[in-house]
Motif scaffolding. Structure first.
Motif, PDB file in Angstrom:
ATOM      1  N   ALA A   1       0.837  -1.193   0.000  1.00  0.00           N
ATOM      2  CA  ALA A   1       0.000   0.000   0.000  1.00  0.00           C
ATOM      3  C   ALA A   1       0.870   1.240   0.000  1.00  0.00           C
ATOM      4  CB  ALA A   1      -0.910  -0.002   1.228  1.00  0.00           C
ATOM      5  N   ALA A   2       0.362   2.301  -0.601  1.00  0.00           N
ATOM      6  CA  ALA A   2       1.071   3.571  -0.708  1.00  0.00           C
ATOM      7  C   ALA A   2       0.408   4.623   0.167  1.00  0.00           C
ATOM      8  CB  ALA A   2       1.100   4.036  -2.161  1.00  0.00           C
ATOM      9  N   ASP A   3       1.215   5.318   0.962  1.00  0.00           N
ATOM     10  CA  ASP A   3       0.751   6.405   1.811  1.00  0.00           C
ATOM     11  C   ASP A   3       1.260   7.713   1.215  1.00  0.00           C
ATOM     12  OD1 ASP A   3       1.147   7.214   5.380  1.00  0.00           O
ATOM     13  OD2 ASP A   3       0.159   8.262   3.729  1.00  0.00           O
ATOM     14  N   LEU A   4       0.442   8.352   0.416  1.00  0.00           N
ATOM     15  CA  LEU A   4       0.868   9.552  -0.299  1.00  0.00           C
ATOM     16  C   LEU A   4       0.948  10.789   0.589  1.00  0.00           C
ATOM     17  CD1 LEU A   4       0.445   7.646  -2.673  1.00  0.00           C
ATOM     18  CD2 LEU A   4      -0.645   9.521  -3.902  1.00  0.00           C
ATOM     19  N   HIS A   5       0.451  10.700   1.815  1.00  0.00           N
ATOM     20  CA  HIS A   5       0.455  11.847   2.709  1.00  0.00           C
ATOM     21  C   HIS A   5       1.682  11.880   3.607  1.00  0.00           C
ATOM     22  CE1 HIS A   5      -3.789  11.375   1.548  1.00  0.00           C
ATOM     23  NE2 HIS A   5      -3.793  12.691   1.565  1.00  0.00           N
ATOM     24  N   ARG A   6       2.495  10.843   3.575  1.00  0.00           N
ATOM     25  CA  ARG A   6       3.681  10.780   4.424  1.00  0.00           C
ATOM     26  C   ARG A   6       4.886  10.394   3.601  1.00  0.00           C
ATOM     27  NH1 ARG A   6      -0.535   8.911   7.277  1.00  0.00           N
ATOM     28  NH2 ARG A   6      -0.865   9.725   9.375  1.00  0.00           N
ATOM     29  N   SER A   7       6.018  10.933   3.983  1.00  0.00           N
ATOM     30  CA  SER A   7       7.271  10.519   3.351  1.00  0.00           C
ATOM     31  C   SER A   7       8.221   9.937   4.392  1.00  0.00           C
ATOM     32  CB  SER A   7       7.928  11.694   2.630  1.00  0.00           C
ATOM     33  OG  SER A   7       8.142  12.769   3.530  1.00  0.00           O
ATOM     34  N   SER A   8       8.416  10.656   5.497  1.00  0.00           N
ATOM     35  CA  SER A   8       9.341  10.178   6.526  1.00  0.00           C
ATOM     36  C   SER A   8       8.642   9.481   7.684  1.00  0.00           C
ATOM     37  CB  SER A   8      10.164  11.347   7.069  1.00  0.00           C
ATOM     38  OG  SER A   8      10.957  11.917   6.055  1.00  0.00           O
ATOM     39  N   SER A   9       7.485   9.982   8.092  1.00  0.00           N
ATOM     40  CA  SER A   9       6.765   9.325   9.177  1.00  0.00           C
ATOM     41  C   SER A   9       6.035   8.110   8.630  1.00  0.00           C
ATOM     42  CB  SER A   9       5.788  10.293   9.827  1.00  0.00           C
ATOM     43  OG  SER A   9       4.839  10.752   8.878  1.00  0.00           O
ATOM     44  N   LEU A  10       5.660   7.211   9.529  1.00  0.00           N
ATOM     45  CA  LEU A  10       5.086   5.933   9.108  1.00  0.00           C
ATOM     46  C   LEU A  10       3.775   5.695   9.833  1.00  0.00           C
ATOM     47  CD1 LEU A  10       8.380   3.860   9.217  1.00  0.00           C
ATOM     48  CD2 LEU A  10       7.302   4.915   7.226  1.00  0.00           C
ATOM     49  N   ALA A  11       2.806   5.176   9.126  1.00  0.00           N
ATOM     50  CA  ALA A  11       1.483   4.916   9.686  1.00  0.00           C
ATOM     51  C   ALA A  11       1.204   3.423   9.707  1.00  0.00           C
ATOM     52  CB  ALA A  11       0.419   5.640   8.873  1.00  0.00           C
ATOM     53  N   THR A  12       0.422   2.992  10.680  1.00  0.00           N
ATOM     54  CA  THR A  12       0.028   1.588  10.757  1.00  0.00           C
ATOM     55  C   THR A  12      -1.439   1.325  10.404  1.00  0.00           C
ATOM     56  OG1 THR A  12      -0.383   1.759  13.131  1.00  0.00           O
ATOM     57  CG2 THR A  12       1.814   1.096  12.469  1.00  0.00           C
ATOM     58  N   PRO A  13      -2.372   2.261  10.665  1.00  0.00           N
ATOM     59  CA  PRO A  13      -3.767   1.967  10.306  1.00  0.00           C
ATOM     60  C   PRO A  13      -3.961   1.912   8.789  1.00  0.00           C
ATOM     61  CG  PRO A  13      -3.639   3.760  11.898  1.00  0.00           C
ATOM     62  CD  PRO A  13      -2.256   3.540  11.358  1.00  0.00           C
ATOM     63  N   GLU A  14      -4.721   0.943   8.339  1.00  0.00           N
ATOM     64  CA  GLU A  14      -4.883   0.799   6.893  1.00  0.00           C
ATOM     65  C   GLU A  14      -5.615   1.972   6.276  1.00  0.00           C
ATOM     66  OE1 GLU A  14      -7.698  -2.941   7.290  1.00  0.00           O
ATOM     67  OE2 GLU A  14      -7.938  -1.998   5.345  1.00  0.00           O
ATOM     68  N   HIS A  15      -6.450   2.668   7.024  1.00  0.00           N
ATOM     69  CA  HIS A  15      -7.186   3.791   6.435  1.00  0.00           C
ATOM     70  C   HIS A  15      -6.266   4.967   6.113  1.00  0.00           C
ATOM     71  CE1 HIS A  15      -7.411   5.006  10.773  1.00  0.00           C
ATOM     72  NE2 HIS A  15      -7.169   6.187  10.241  1.00  0.00           N
ATOM     73  N   GLU A  16      -5.033   4.940   6.596  1.00  0.00           N
ATOM     74  CA  GLU A  16      -4.079   5.996   6.286  1.00  0.00           C
ATOM     75  C   GLU A  16      -3.442   5.809   4.910  1.00  0.00           C
ATOM     76  OE1 GLU A  16      -4.514   8.155   9.909  1.00  0.00           O
ATOM     77  OE2 GLU A  16      -3.578   8.638   7.999  1.00  0.00           O
ATOM     78  N   TYR A  17      -3.631   4.669   4.316  1.00  0.00           N
ATOM     79  CA  TYR A  17      -3.004   4.370   3.029  1.00  0.00           C
ATOM     80  C   TYR A  17      -3.992   4.624   1.895  1.00  0.00           C
ATOM     81  CZ  TYR A  17       0.980   2.561   5.518  1.00  0.00           C
ATOM     82  OH  TYR A  17       2.086   2.464   6.323  1.00  0.00           O
ATOM     83  N   ASP A  18      -3.458   5.162   0.802  1.00  0.00           N
ATOM     84  CA  ASP A  18      -4.302   5.675  -0.263  1.00  0.00           C
ATOM     85  C   ASP A  18      -4.518   4.702  -1.419  1.00  0.00           C
ATOM     86  OD1 ASP A  18      -2.245   8.170   0.644  1.00  0.00           O
ATOM     87  OD2 ASP A  18      -4.410   8.578   0.752  1.00  0.00           O
ATOM     88  N   TYR A  19      -3.520   3.912  -1.719  1.00  0.00           N
ATOM     89  CA  TYR A  19      -3.604   2.990  -2.851  1.00  0.00           C
ATOM     90  C   TYR A  19      -3.126   1.616  -2.423  1.00  0.00           C
ATOM     91  CZ  TYR A  19      -4.380   7.104  -5.724  1.00  0.00           C
ATOM     92  OH  TYR A  19      -4.901   8.252  -6.264  1.00  0.00           O
ATOM     93  N   TRP A  20      -3.756   0.593  -3.031  1.00  0.00           N
ATOM     94  CA  TRP A  20      -3.482  -0.784  -2.655  1.00  0.00           C
ATOM     95  C   TRP A  20      -3.253  -1.650  -3.887  1.00  0.00           C
ATOM     96  CZ3 TRP A  20      -3.505  -2.436   2.501  1.00  0.00           C
ATOM     97  CH2 TRP A  20      -3.896  -1.466   3.427  1.00  0.00           C
ATOM     98  N   GLY A  21      -2.415  -2.651  -3.710  1.00  0.00           N
ATOM     99  CA  GLY A  21      -2.262  -3.654  -4.740  1.00  0.00           C
ATOM    100  C   GLY A  21      -3.362  -4.699  -4.638  1.00  0.00           C
ATOM    101  N   GLN A  22      -3.308  -5.669  -5.531  1.00  0.00           N
ATOM    102  CA  GLN A  22      -4.360  -6.688  -5.583  1.00  0.00           C
ATOM    103  C   GLN A  22      -4.105  -7.829  -4.604  1.00  0.00           C
ATOM    104  OE1 GLN A  22      -1.802  -6.615  -7.591  1.00  0.00           O
ATOM    105  NE2 GLN A  22      -1.108  -8.741  -7.669  1.00  0.00           N
ATOM    106  N   GLY A  23      -2.893  -7.900  -4.078  1.00  0.00           N
ATOM    107  CA  GLY A  23      -2.561  -8.936  -3.109  1.00  0.00           C
ATOM    108  C   GLY A  23      -1.880 -10.137  -3.730  1.00  0.00           C
ATOM    109  N   THR A  24      -1.069 -10.824  -2.931  1.00  0.00           N
ATOM    110  CA  THR A  24      -0.413 -12.057  -3.349  1.00  0.00           C
ATOM    111  C   THR A  24      -0.507 -13.059  -2.196  1.00  0.00           C
ATOM    112  OG1 THR A  24       1.622 -12.993  -4.291  1.00  0.00           O
ATOM    113  CG2 THR A  24       1.911 -11.304  -2.617  1.00  0.00           C
TER     114      THR A  24
END
Length: 126
Positions: A97-120
């Protein structure tokens, strides 16, 4: 817009290793943080690991700390998850998942992430 494609999943015996890859396209890869999540059957999706824009910072769930390593290659627009000492309880669909709102800080909740892959799928046999 960001497109994410995971690869590298499969079936492995307990104690084995796998390396997942996630190729990104769209917005400049080196400007945002990335994360890995997983969802086991019958369970909610959970945070696994995250990495800052330049790889200088990373954070792991307690359940994978010391066994998994997240890394990124900005020249290849790819983030990796090296998984060692795999256990049956690591069996899950793994998502990047990509978090476009952060570059250096890191988030753990999934709602903080903007884009997702299809999964493997990763399956660890005992």
């Amino acid at each position: 817009q960001v497109q994410l494609v995971e690869s590298g999943g499969g079936l492995v015996q307990a104690g084995g290793s796998l390396r997942l890859s996630c190729a990104a396209s769209g917005r400049t890869f080196s400007t945002y943080a990335m994360g890995w999540f997983r969802q086991a059957p019958g369970k909610e999706r959970e945070f696994v690991a995250a990495i800052s824009w330049n790889g200088g910072g990373s954070y792991y769930a307690d359940s994978v700390k010391g066994r998994f390593t997240i890394s990124r290659d900005n020249a290849k627009n790819t983030v990796y998850l090296q998984m060692n000492s795999l256990k049956p309880e690591d069996t899950a669909v793994y998502y990047c998942a990509a978090d476009l709102h952060r570059s250096s800080s890191l988030a753990t909740p999934e709602h903080e992430y903007d884009y997702w892959g299809q999964g493997t799928q990763v399956t660890v046999s005992s």
